[in-house]
Design an enzyme around this catalytic site. Structure first.
Site, PDB file in Angstrom:
ATOM      1  N   GLU A 295       0.837  -1.208   0.000  1.00  8.95           N
ATOM      2  CA  GLU A 295       0.000   0.000   0.000  1.00  8.95           C
ATOM      3  C   GLU A 295       0.868   1.253   0.000  1.00  8.95           C
ATOM      4  OE1 GLU A 295      -1.457   3.433   1.968  1.00  8.95           O
ATOM      5  OE2 GLU A 295      -0.694   1.860   3.288  1.00  8.95           O
TER       6      GLU A 295
ATOM      7  N   ASP B 190       0.778   3.857  -3.173  1.00  5.72           N
ATOM      8  CA  ASP B 190       0.394   5.255  -3.010  1.00  5.72           C
ATOM      9  C   ASP B 190       1.288   6.152  -3.868  1.00  5.72           C
ATOM     10  OD1 ASP B 190      -0.924   7.540  -1.475  1.00  5.72           O
ATOM     11  OD2 ASP B 190       1.176   7.832  -0.914  1.00  5.72           O
TER      12      ASP B 190
ATOM     13  N   ASP C 236      -6.883   1.493   0.699  1.00  8.65           N
ATOM     14  CA  ASP C 236      -5.538   0.932   0.921  1.00  8.65           C
ATOM     15  C   ASP C 236      -5.307  -0.301   0.050  1.00  8.65           C
ATOM     16  OD1 ASP C 236      -5.062   2.908   2.750  1.00  8.65           O
ATOM     17  OD2 ASP C 236      -5.280   1.641   4.526  1.00  8.65           O
TER      18      ASP C 236
ATOM     19  N   GLU D 255      -4.542   0.706  -3.534  1.00 13.01           N
ATOM     20  CA  GLU D 255      -3.158   1.147  -3.671  1.00 13.01           C
ATOM     21  C   GLU D 255      -2.202  -0.049  -3.653  1.00 13.01           C
ATOM     22  OE1 GLU D 255      -3.392   5.637  -1.744  1.00 13.01           O
ATOM     23  OE2 GLU D 255      -2.985   3.932  -0.441  1.00 13.01           O
TER      24      GLU D 255
END
Length: 222
Positions: free
Chosen positions: A36, A40, A109, A112
């Site tokens: 995650e 991002d 999350d 990502e």
């Protein structure tokens, strides 16, 4: 046991990466938190690159604002639901019972994490192609010139700072001058993005605050 395939076009060569991306921390020590974190950054890059190419006349501030709107948690959760990601999540029993497979933060999350899993399984080009497919309808609706049309300056500034995860502006009455029937209000405002406070004047405090907000937006290139 193979993980449930979310509704994406990409097919993994290494299914263990897909399983890891779908594994919430409540499911055990092998979870998607590291993926995650990487996802991002990759997602932010892909969206920023696309906006840079799509809107060659847009300022840095406009690109930053549009990117923030596209990659905020609520938007990512919406896309995750469109991809039926919640149905594929691997959760601990407690999280499963409490409805974690439809919680915005968990879905965002996981999305990502899925981005970085695709990147690691293939390459940036494959990842970009998949991600832009997810965001295509939202990208098509963007228009830098009219996104905030019709909203007053204070509202625009507040929404921009919220999208950046920053503190909201605070307006202070710096000076009140003139006779009772023709008073002039001077208001100042300081935000973390600017080195010094900005001031504005108006016939009412509200007008002065709008003048300050408008001046700040101009300084930010918005």
């Amino acid at each position: 046991m193979s993980p449930v395939q979310p509704d994406i076009s990409y097919r993994f060569s290494d299914n263990s990466l897909l399983k890891l991306a779908l594994s919430h921390r409540s499911s055990g020590k092998d979870n998607n938190e590291r993926l995650e974190l990487l996802g991002d950054s990759i997602l932010g890059f892909i969206i920023a690159e696309t906006l840079y190419q799509r809107f060659p006349e847009a300022s840095e501030g406009e690109i930053s604002r549009l990117r923030a709107e596209l990659v905020k948690k609520a938007t990512l959760a919406e896309i995750a639901r469109e991809l039926k990601l919640g149905q594929a999540l691997i959760l601990g029993e407690g999280e499963k019972q409490s409805g974690g497979n439809d919680r915005d933060s968990i879905l965002a999350d996981a999305l990502e994490a899925l981005v970085s899993a695709i990147y690691l399984d293939a390459d940036l080009a494959s990842c970009r192609q998949e991600v832009l497919g997810w965001f295509n309808s939202r990208l098509e609706k963007l228009n830098t010139g009219t996104e905030l049309a019709g909203k007053d300056a204070k509202t625009r500034l507040q929404e921009y700072l919220q999208a950046q995860g920053m503190e909201l502006p605070e307006y202070e009455l710096a000076e009140l001058s003139g006779k009772d029937h023709e008073q002039k209000f001077t208001v100042s405002c300081k935000i973390s993005l600017l080195d010094r406070a900005v001031s504005g004047m108006g016939n009412s405090r509200r007008e002065a605050e709008q003048q300050v907000a408008s001046a700040i937006l101009e300084k930010l290139g918005l």
